[in-house]
Design a protein around this motif. Structure first.
Motif, PDB file in Angstrom:
ATOM      1  N   SER A   1       3.556  -8.871   2.562  1.00 14.56           N
ATOM      2  CA  SER A   1       3.712 -10.329   2.397  1.00 14.56           C
ATOM      3  C   SER A   1       2.501 -10.919   1.671  1.00 14.56           C
ATOM      4  N   LYS A   2       1.592 -10.049   1.211  1.00 14.53           N
ATOM      5  CA  LYS A   2       0.361 -10.534   0.555  1.00 14.53           C
ATOM      6  C   LYS A   2       0.229  -9.848  -0.805  1.00 14.53           C
ATOM      7  N   GLY A   3      -0.734  -8.943  -0.940  1.00 16.86           N
ATOM      8  CA  GLY A   3      -1.021  -8.349  -2.248  1.00 16.86           C
ATOM      9  C   GLY A   3       0.171  -7.686  -2.922  1.00 16.86           C
ATOM     10  N   VAL A   4       0.961  -6.936  -2.166  1.00 16.55           N
ATOM     11  CA  VAL A   4       2.094  -6.231  -2.776  1.00 16.55           C
ATOM     12  C   VAL A   4       3.163  -7.234  -3.208  1.00 16.55           C
TER      13      VAL A   4
ATOM     14  N   PRO B   1       2.531  -1.061  -4.794  1.00 13.67           N
ATOM     15  CA  PRO B   1       3.332  -0.793  -3.589  1.00 13.67           C
ATOM     16  C   PRO B   1       2.827   0.423  -2.810  1.00 13.67           C
ATOM     17  N   ASP B   2       2.310   1.428  -3.528  1.00 12.21           N
ATOM     18  CA  ASP B   2       1.884   2.640  -2.821  1.00 12.21           C
ATOM     19  C   ASP B   2       0.538   2.487  -2.102  1.00 12.21           C
ATOM     20  N   SER B   3      -0.083   1.307  -2.238  1.00  7.60           N
ATOM     21  CA  SER B   3      -1.348   1.099  -1.521  1.00  7.60           C
ATOM     22  C   SER B   3      -1.119   0.933  -0.012  1.00  7.60           C
ATOM     23  N   VAL B   4       0.145   0.878   0.412  1.00  8.55           N
ATOM     24  CA  VAL B   4       0.420   0.644   1.840  1.00  8.55           C
ATOM     25  C   VAL B   4       0.279   1.887   2.713  1.00  8.55           C
TER      26      VAL B   4
END
Ligand SMILES: Cc1cc2nc3c(=O)[nH]c(=O)nc-3n(C[C@H](O)[C@H](O)[C@H](O)COP(=O)(O)OP(=O)(O)OC[C@H]3O[C@@H](n4cnc5c(N)ncnc54)[C@H](O)[C@@H]3O)c2cc1C
Length: 426
Positions: free
Chosen positions: A52-55, A62-65
């Motif tokens: 709900s923020k950076g992505v 997206p893969d930073s999650v």
């Protein structure tokens, strides 16, 4: 890695941060015991706040999650069952059955099944363009629709709804938030601080429709409008529903494990069934510090509770006893909240600083027993007043009686009030 019969077999059910951190917790004590990790989504474990923020805003990939990539699970000798959820649990036989039919035996099982978005139950809620935000794919789907000029109606002014409103407004959408309460987040922060949230969003061009609910959503196949109580229709290209979440307690309930608001655990995160633990959003753990059972929907609890559960599974007898902590980012406002206000308590709100400056703190307090006139802090929050949460957590944990005027005075040293070292200024 070879295994032998003396080793403990660990099974972790869940695909969120708590599950991933539990692997770290187990391995901090037991380097060899076999671990099986079972997820429902077709994903290795990931964390949700960036959705709900950076992505959502496109600032982060997206893969930073993912806290860890697949290779890490291989290195930790974790057997992954991705997209094959546990469908039943036999706590006495110590087996979990997966959707594929496979049975997995365990000596220690962690239920880290998290929560699911609550559905909006009004006519039209099934139409295309009515979106939720809990899973990774939902964040990408929403991002594609947050185009310049799109009309976005957000249903629910909770944390997720407000963060979506901020992201949508920053993307150039025309945003309206509908909320049945008199201000955003009233149940958590009260009307006064809720009023600051309302003001923050209005200043960024968001329209708030408070004290009203949604009656239905119109459109043939695709959402076109949101009809409010009273009959007014808000035109909409996208409707985002953020009306709360429900803990995923089904597996535990099916196994006869004690569940109330969530899966009940003791202070070591053990449930009522021998060998079965719970952590993260789904767990209602016995907090020694707060002298009650606590269930929260916070990143920090998944992070720390998942790790603690992993260690508990591997034999540690340390208690898990944090003061709950939450954070949110909306526009240029970074905020953190620590503490816990039980649902049946109606605290007084003490403000420190002027909310209209977007730099202030709020404390939720009750009279301190036997300390005439002084108060005890149940929870505290800051907006853009960083390095204050250690002091707030100490005030909550130690039940320190404090002078209301000093608490409200931005010049009075909060660390001194709480009896903790001042944060390092370097
Ligand atoms: C969009 C969004 C933004 C957020 N922002 C913040 C924030 O800013 N700050 C903050 O403190 N918190 C935030 N949160 C809350 C935080 O992300 C949650 O508290 C956290 O995700 C809980 O982690 P968890 O591992 O307990 O559960 P979850 O993240 O819910 O993960 C549980 C996983 O278990 C899986 N599962 C369920 N049942 C089964 C089964 N039977 N078998 C196998 N797997 C199963 C689910 O599919 C899911 O993948 C946010 C949440 C969302 C959705």
């Amino acid at each position: 890695m070879s295994t032998d019969e003396s080793q403990r077999r660990y099974v972790i059910v869940g695909g969120g941060l708590a599950a991933s951190r539990a692997v770290e917790g187990v391995r901090s004590i037991d380097e060899r015991g076999p671990i099986v990790l079972v997820t429902e989504e077709d994903e290795i474990p990931y964390e949700r706040p960036p959705l709900s923020k950076g992505v959502l805003k496109g600032d982060d990939e997206p893969d930073s999650v993912y806290p860890h990539d697949r290779g890490w699970y291989d290195e930790q000798h974790v057997q992954l069952h991705v997209g094959d959820p546990a469908t039943s649990l036999d706590a006495a036989a110590r087996t979990v059955t997966l959707r594929s039919g496979e049975q997995v035996a365990f000596d220690r099982l962690l239920l880290a099944t998290g929560s699911s978005a609550r559905a909006l139950e009004v006519p039209g809620a099934e139409l295309d363009g009515v979106l939720y935000l809990r899973e990774k794919g939902e964040s990408s789907a929403l991002r594609e629709r947050l185009t310049d000029g799109a009309r976005v109606v957000v249903v629910g002014a909770g944390w997720i709804g407000l963060e979506v409103a901020a992201a949508a407004s920053e993307a150039g959408c025309s945003v309206t938030v509908v909320e049945p309460q008199a201000a955003p987040l009233v149940r958590v922060v009260g009307e006064q601080v809720g009023g600051w949230f309302a003001d923050l969003h209005r200043r960024h061009g968001v329209t708030l429709r408070l004290d009203t609910g949604v009656e239905r959503i119109t459109g043939d196949t695709k959402a076109e409008g949101v009809v409010l109580e009273g009959g007014e229709t808000l035109p909409a290209d996208v409707v985002v529903v953020g009306v709360g979440i429900t803990p995923n307690t089904g597996l535990a309930e099916g196994a006869g494990i004690t569940v109330d608001d969530g899966i009940r655990t003791d202070e070591h995160l053990h449930t009522s069934a021998d060998g079965v633990l719970a952590a993260g959003d789904v767990a209602s753990w016995r907090s020694t510090a707060l002298d009650t059972h606590v269930r929260v929907e916070h990143w920090a609890n998944a992070h720390d509770g998942g790790y603690a559960a992993g260690r508990s599974m591997a034999g540690s007898d340390e208690a898990y006893d944090p003061i709950p902590f939450f954070y949110s980012d909306q526009y240029d406002a970074g905020l953190e909240y620590a503490g816990y206000v039980p649902a049946d308590v109606d605290p007084e709100v003490v403000l420190r600083g002027e909310p209209s400056t977007d730099e202030f703190m709020a404390f939720w307090v009750v009279p301190a027993e036997g300390a005439d006139g002084r108060v005890r802090v149940l929870a505290g929050m800051h907006v853009n007043v960083w390095d204050t949460m250690d002091a707030v957590q100490a005030l909550v944990r130690d039940r320190t009686p404090v002078d209301r005027e000093r608490l409200a005075d931005p010049d009075a040293d909060l660390s001194e009030l709480a009896g903790v070292p001042a944060p390092d200024a370097s």
